[in-house]
Design a protein around this motif. Structure first.
Motif, mmCIF file in Angstrom:
data_model
loop_
_atom_site.group_PDB
_atom_site.id
_atom_site.type_symbol
_atom_site.label_atom_id
_atom_site.label_comp_id
_atom_site.label_asym_id
_atom_site.label_seq_id
_atom_site.Cartn_x
_atom_site.Cartn_y
_atom_site.Cartn_z
ATOM 1 N N HIS A 57 0.801 -1.227 0.041
ATOM 2 C CA HIS A 57 0.038 0.023 0.008
ATOM 3 C C HIS A 57 0.882 1.043 0.111
ATOM 4 C CE1 HIS A 57 -2.078 -3.233 2.244
ATOM 5 N NE2 HIS A 57 -2.988 -2.978 1.281
ATOM 6 N N ALA A 58 0.188 2.286 -0.470
ATOM 7 C CA ALA A 58 1.079 3.565 -0.435
ATOM 8 C C ALA A 58 1.563 4.035 1.044
ATOM 9 C CB ALA A 58 -0.046 4.666 -0.915
ATOM 10 N N TRP A 59 0.905 3.598 1.840
ATOM 11 C CA TRP A 59 1.268 3.655 3.274
ATOM 12 C C TRP A 59 2.232 2.830 3.988
ATOM 13 C CZ3 TRP A 59 -3.758 2.816 1.977
ATOM 14 C CH2 TRP A 59 -4.341 1.262 2.439
ATOM 15 N N ASP A 60 2.597 1.983 3.414
ATOM 16 C CA ASP A 60 3.548 0.897 4.062
ATOM 17 C C ASP A 60 4.863 1.393 4.575
ATOM 18 O OD1 ASP A 60 1.506 -0.957 3.984
ATOM 19 O OD2 ASP A 60 2.435 -2.111 2.072
ATOM 20 N N ASP A 61 5.511 2.162 3.613
ATOM 21 C CA ASP A 61 6.858 2.573 4.182
ATOM 22 C C ASP A 61 6.836 3.744 5.326
ATOM 23 O OD1 ASP A 61 8.152 1.053 2.263
ATOM 24 O OD2 ASP A 61 7.950 2.639 0.690
ATOM 25 N N ASP A 62 6.084 4.554 5.195
ATOM 26 C CA ASP A 62 5.893 5.716 6.163
ATOM 27 C C ASP A 62 4.286 6.040 6.265
ATOM 28 O OD1 ASP A 62 6.183 7.839 8.075
ATOM 29 O OD2 ASP A 62 7.616 8.923 6.769
ATOM 30 N N PRO A 63 3.718 5.311 7.300
ATOM 31 C CA PRO A 63 2.120 5.792 7.400
ATOM 32 C C PRO A 63 2.000 7.178 7.774
ATOM 33 C CG PRO A 63 2.908 3.461 8.685
ATOM 34 C CD PRO A 63 3.954 4.308 8.204
ATOM 35 N N ALA A 64 2.703 7.673 8.726
ATOM 36 C CA ALA A 64 2.543 8.937 9.246
ATOM 37 C C ALA A 64 2.819 10.085 8.236
ATOM 38 C CB ALA A 64 3.706 9.369 10.458
ATOM 39 N N ALA A 65 3.852 9.801 7.344
ATOM 40 C CA ALA A 65 3.866 10.743 6.270
ATOM 41 C C ALA A 65 2.610 10.586 5.137
ATOM 42 C CB ALA A 65 5.277 10.370 5.386
ATOM 43 N N TRP A 66 2.265 9.351 5.037
ATOM 44 C CA TRP A 66 1.050 9.014 4.164
ATOM 45 C C TRP A 66 -0.172 9.929 4.777
ATOM 46 C CZ3 TRP A 66 -3.855 7.029 4.532
ATOM 47 C CH2 TRP A 66 -4.514 6.803 3.502
ATOM 48 N N ARG A 68 -0.113 12.610 6.778
ATOM 49 C CA ARG A 68 -0.195 13.956 6.602
ATOM 50 C C ARG A 68 -0.362 14.521 5.276
ATOM 51 N NH1 ARG A 68 4.294 12.828 9.860
ATOM 52 N NH2 ARG A 68 5.832 12.673 8.067
ATOM 53 N N GLU A 69 0.136 13.734 4.207
ATOM 54 C CA GLU A 69 -0.157 13.993 2.894
ATOM 55 C C GLU A 69 -1.792 14.162 2.352
ATOM 56 O OE1 GLU A 69 0.085 15.439 -0.918
ATOM 57 O OE2 GLU A 69 1.629 15.248 0.461
ATOM 58 N N GLN A 70 -2.342 12.980 3.051
ATOM 59 C CA GLN A 70 -3.743 12.866 2.631
ATOM 60 C C GLN A 70 -4.599 13.976 3.446
ATOM 61 O OE1 GLN A 70 -5.272 10.533 1.017
ATOM 62 N NE2 GLN A 70 -3.169 10.011 0.346
ATOM 63 N N ARG A 71 -4.079 14.531 4.538
ATOM 64 C CA ARG A 71 -4.747 15.784 5.169
ATOM 65 C C ARG A 71 -4.473 17.034 4.423
ATOM 66 N NH1 ARG A 71 -3.164 13.957 11.626
ATOM 67 N NH2 ARG A 71 -4.851 12.489 11.461
ATOM 68 N N ARG A 72 -3.176 17.184 4.083
ATOM 69 C CA ARG A 72 -2.681 18.454 3.002
ATOM 70 C C ARG A 72 -3.418 18.434 1.809
ATOM 71 N NH1 ARG A 72 3.211 16.822 4.361
ATOM 72 N NH2 ARG A 72 3.187 17.961 6.458
#
Length: 79
Positions: A57-66, A68-72
């Protein structure tokens, strides 16, 4: 429809204690409906096993960054 079932005496005693002697059929009917509903749910769960692609999934490497990006990327969000 009427059916005939055999139950151990101890089970009937517990049934009478919980449901009351004159409510046996309604109590048993409700339990069977619940049990069949559970069985149907498990059938659906088992049928779905393995149907979701396991390629990552797109969030597998860094869930927190994913997150944040979704929120932005959501312009309707504030803050």
């Amino acid at each position: 429809m009427r059916i005939h079932i055999a139950l151990p005496d101890a089970l009937v005693a517990e049934l009478d204690r919980r449901a009351g002697r004159r409510r046996r059929s309604a109590f048993i009917c409700k339990l069977i409906e619940r049990g069949l509903d559970d069985e149907q749910r498990w059938d659906e769960i088992e049928a779905a096993l393995g149907t979701i692609d396991g390629r990552g999934h797109a969030w597998d490497d860094d869930p927190a960054a994913w997150v944040r990006e979704q929120r932005r990327s959501d312009k309707s969000r504030s803050g």
